[in-house]
Motif scaffolding. Structure first.
Motif, PDB file in Angstrom:
ATOM      1  N   ARG A  57       0.836  -1.211   0.000  1.00 47.69           N
ATOM      2  CA  ARG A  57       0.000   0.000   0.000  1.00 47.69           C
ATOM      3  C   ARG A  57       0.864   1.251   0.000  1.00 47.69           C
ATOM      4  O   ARG A  57       0.497   2.259  -0.592  1.00 47.69           O
ATOM      5  N   ALA A  58       2.003   1.169   0.682  1.00 50.56           N
ATOM      6  CA  ALA A  58       2.908   2.317   0.724  1.00 50.56           C
ATOM      7  C   ALA A  58       3.718   2.414  -0.570  1.00 50.56           C
ATOM      8  O   ALA A  58       4.476   3.361  -0.751  1.00 50.56           O
ATOM      9  N   GLU A  59       3.569   1.440  -1.432  1.00 49.53           N
ATOM     10  CA  GLU A  59       4.307   1.381  -2.703  1.00 49.53           C
ATOM     11  C   GLU A  59       5.812   1.382  -2.459  1.00 49.53           C
ATOM     12  O   GLU A  59       6.566   2.085  -3.130  1.00 49.53           O
ATOM     13  N   GLN A  60       6.237   0.580  -1.451  1.00 52.19           N
ATOM     14  CA  GLN A  60       7.665   0.463  -1.144  1.00 52.19           C
ATOM     15  C   GLN A  60       8.112  -0.979  -1.294  1.00 52.19           C
ATOM     16  O   GLN A  60       8.186  -1.733  -0.319  1.00 52.19           O
ATOM     17  N   PRO A  61       8.406  -1.391  -2.532  1.00 56.42           N
ATOM     18  CA  PRO A  61       8.764  -2.785  -2.758  1.00 56.42           C
ATOM     19  C   PRO A  61      10.119  -3.147  -2.148  1.00 56.42           C
ATOM     20  O   PRO A  61      11.002  -2.296  -2.043  1.00 56.42           O
ATOM     21  N   THR A  62      10.245  -4.420  -1.759  1.00 56.18           N
ATOM     22  CA  THR A  62      11.537  -4.906  -1.301  1.00 56.18           C
ATOM     23  C   THR A  62      12.324  -5.509  -2.466  1.00 56.18           C
ATOM     24  O   THR A  62      13.542  -5.612  -2.408  1.00 56.18           O
ATOM     25  N   TYR A  63      11.591  -5.905  -3.520  1.00 54.99           N
ATOM     26  CA  TYR A  63      12.244  -6.417  -4.731  1.00 54.99           C
ATOM     27  C   TYR A  63      11.516  -5.906  -5.966  1.00 54.99           C
ATOM     28  O   TYR A  63      10.309  -5.716  -5.936  1.00 54.99           O
TER      29      TYR A  63
ATOM     30  N   VAL B 241      17.446  -3.177 -17.688  1.00 57.90           N
ATOM     31  CA  VAL B 241      17.154  -2.593 -16.373  1.00 57.90           C
ATOM     32  C   VAL B 241      15.864  -1.775 -16.393  1.00 57.90           C
ATOM     33  O   VAL B 241      15.402  -1.336 -17.439  1.00 57.90           O
ATOM     34  N   ASP B 242      15.332  -1.575 -15.173  1.00 59.19           N
ATOM     35  CA  ASP B 242      14.419  -0.461 -14.936  1.00 59.19           C
ATOM     36  C   ASP B 242      15.351   0.678 -14.556  1.00 59.19           C
ATOM     37  O   ASP B 242      16.071   0.589 -13.555  1.00 59.19           O
TER      38      ASP B 242
ATOM     39  N   ARG C  21      16.176   0.458  -8.328  1.00 55.12           N
ATOM     40  CA  ARG C  21      15.390  -0.779  -8.491  1.00 55.12           C
ATOM     41  C   ARG C  21      16.236  -1.858  -9.149  1.00 55.12           C
ATOM     42  O   ARG C  21      16.077  -3.047  -8.875  1.00 55.12           O
ATOM     43  N   ALA C  22      17.127  -1.440 -10.049  1.00 59.27           N
ATOM     44  CA  ALA C  22      17.983  -2.399 -10.736  1.00 59.27           C
ATOM     45  C   ALA C  22      19.133  -2.827  -9.842  1.00 59.27           C
ATOM     46  O   ALA C  22      19.335  -4.022  -9.600  1.00 59.27           O
ATOM     47  N   ILE C  23      19.871  -1.857  -9.320  1.00 62.16           N
ATOM     48  CA  ILE C  23      21.085  -2.176  -8.566  1.00 62.16           C
ATOM     49  C   ILE C  23      20.746  -2.758  -7.196  1.00 62.16           C
ATOM     50  O   ILE C  23      21.381  -3.698  -6.742  1.00 62.16           O
TER      51      ILE C  23
END
Ligand SMILES: [Cu+2]
Lengths: 337, 176
Positions: free
Chosen positions: A207-213, A298-299, A304-306
């Motif tokens: 919901r916070a739009e904070q992905p771990t991967y 990559v994105d 997000r990539a590194i």
């Protein structure tokens, strides 16, 4: 007499031709060949208007999200992204969805290539062990995302329930040497990025739009995409989200052609460095690989990539082409002194 | 012409009469339901269980739905079948929790949360017909419609099983 024979031959030819025609349309009744990323089914050599059956099964399956990180993906066809489906504009598609008896949840499918209620979602809410089906006519050519649309929809998507369906235009797409299937998704685990072991889904981080991967082809067979120097490569690139818009880029290449937002039929863009792919969207990018290299997908929202994993490799082999690229020797690190 | 005028006058006179009548009727019904459980109702106004009183069935359908007759007897056999559906192809446990506490693995994905079936006042105010209707039609906010996925018999079985979940000593709360 002569005339009768001629008439007879004409009659027989007519019979033969009509038989042949009916045979052709029978041959066009087919079960769609599905492939697992990064593979793409071969181009369709037939005309549109065939009766095509698609068979797909949903499941919930353990996989590896990152090194030492186990995650229970929710899948189409036991893989993430789900299988690549290829049909042609005008095709009459019968879509059969099964949900594995080992699933804990209901699943369904909304194909963005479908014109009709929920893109098929209403007709395909399928309980564990159940089967559903619907029919649709593929009206618009293009590259389309499909995804699960069962409550809570963002949870089903975040767990990996998406893939691509290509509706080829009537005349097909221009011929290329290689086609690959790449699909981006953002993932949300309870543990921090890199925390080992079995990781559960974290709805608050989503919901916070904070992905771990952030991953390409999260659950597909590992290994690089491959091509030879001089070949033209086409990538079908989808994005399932649920949240992030991808700044898709291939390091060391320029896209010669991009069907932005998968808009087949529009004039494609030329000479693009980075193309935007929103969640629930896709693009087709094409480029000739002129020199050997490990090209990195990559994105280009680059952390997000590194830091989160949004990386893939296209390995191009062949003879060096120094007229286009060569490293230059300028001595050691202290050459400037 | 004269006839038409008379009937027009009649209609105009009847409208306020009708309005007064429906208003009286409405407040009477209101008073009725207030009396019904006034003490509890008052206590609930401020409690977190307050929303449990609100039916998810559209008001236009409520009377009809409340009159539905449960077609399945609540016995050992039907309850064990319902339990299997609750924890199996019905997938109810994922959201509502194995014991019906509204705490399944997916519960946190939903807002409002999946119903906690063990709230006594919910068990008290909710009729079998309403539960059956919700299982069939779902809600806009997360409860999936099972109309095409379960038979009527299976749904009535689940209604009975949900009743068991509300009883502390019920079948559903015996350890397997
Ligand atoms: Cu799903």
């Amino acid at each position: 007499m002569n005339r009768k024979i001629r008439l007879g031959i004409l009659f027989l030819t007519g019979l033969f031709v009509s038989f042949a025609i009916s045979n052709i349309s029978n041959a066009a009744d087919e079960v769609a060949k599905l492939t697992t990323a990064p593979e793409v089914p071969p181009a369709l050599s037939r005309a549109g208007g065939a009766n095509v059956t698609v068979e797909l099964e949903t499941s919930e399956k353990k996989g590896t999200l990152a090194d030492g990180v186990e995650y229970t993906f929710w899948t189409f066809g036991d893989t993430v992204p789900g299988p690549f489906i290829r049909v042609k504009a005008g095709d009459n598609v019968t879509f059969n969805l099964k949900n594995s008896g080992t699933s804990k949840n209901i699943h369904s499918i909304d194909l963005h290539a479908v014109t009709g209620q929920g893109g098929g979602a209403k007709a395909t809410q399928t309980p564990p062990g159940g089967k559903t089906a619907f029919f649709f006519k593929a009206l618009n050519p293009g590259i389309y995302v499909y995804h699960c649309a069962t409550a809570h929809i963002p949870t089903h998507i975040a767990n990996g329930m998406y893939g691509l369906i290509l509706v080829e235009p009537e005349k097909g797409l221009p011929k290329v040497d290689r086609e690959y299937y790449v699909f981006q998704g953002d993932y949300y685990t309870k543990g921090k990025t890199g925390e080992k072991g079995a990781q559960a889904f974290d709805v608050e981080k989503m919901r916070a739009e904070q992905p771990t991967y952030v991953k390409f082809n999260a659950m597909a067979t590992p290994g690089n995409l491959k091509a030879n120097v001089g070949e033209t490569v086409r990538l079908y690139v989808g994005n399932g989200g649920p949240n992030l818009t991808s700044a898709f880029h291939v390091i060391g290449e320029i896209f010669d052609t991009v069907y932005q937002q998968g808009a087949v039929g529009s004039e494609p863009a030329k000479n693009v460095q980075t193309t935007l792919i929103p969640p629930g969207g896709a693009a087709i990018v094409e480029f000739k690989v002129d020199v050997p290299a490990a090209y990195i997908l990559v994105d280009h929202a680059i952390s997000r990539a590194i830091d989160k994993g949004a990386v893939g490799i296209l390995e191009v082999t062949g003879a060096e082409v120094p007229q286009i690229f060569k490293p230059l020797k300028v001595g050691g690190a202290d050459a400037g002194h | 012409m004269k006839n038409l005028k008379t009937s027009l006058v009649m209609v105009v006179l009847l409208i306020p009469l009708y309005l007064v009548f429906t208003m009286l009727n409405g407040s009477a019904a209101q008073a009725d339901s207030d009396n019904h459980e006034s003490a509890e109702h008052m206590a609930l106004e401020s409690s977190p269980d307050h929303e449990a009183l609100e039916t998810k069935v559209p008001s236009g359908k409520l009377a009809e739905v409340r009159a539905f007759k449960n077609l399945v007897a609540s016995d050992e056999k039907s309850l064990s079948e319902a339990k299997a559906i609750y924890g199996g192809k019905g997938t109810c446990f994922n959201c509502h929790g194995e014991k019906g506490m509204g705490d399944g693995e997916l519960a946190s994905s939903f807002d409002p949360k999946p119903r906690n079936f063990t709230i006594p006042v919910w068990q008290k105010v909710r009729t079998d017909g309403e539960i059956f209707w919700i299982i069939t039609n779902g809600t806009e906010s997360g409860m999936p419609p099972f109309g095409d996925m379960l038979s009527d018999e299976e749904k009535w079985g689940l209604v009975n099983y949900i009743r068991e979940l509300g009883k502390t000593g019920g079948v559903a709360n015996k350890s397997n």
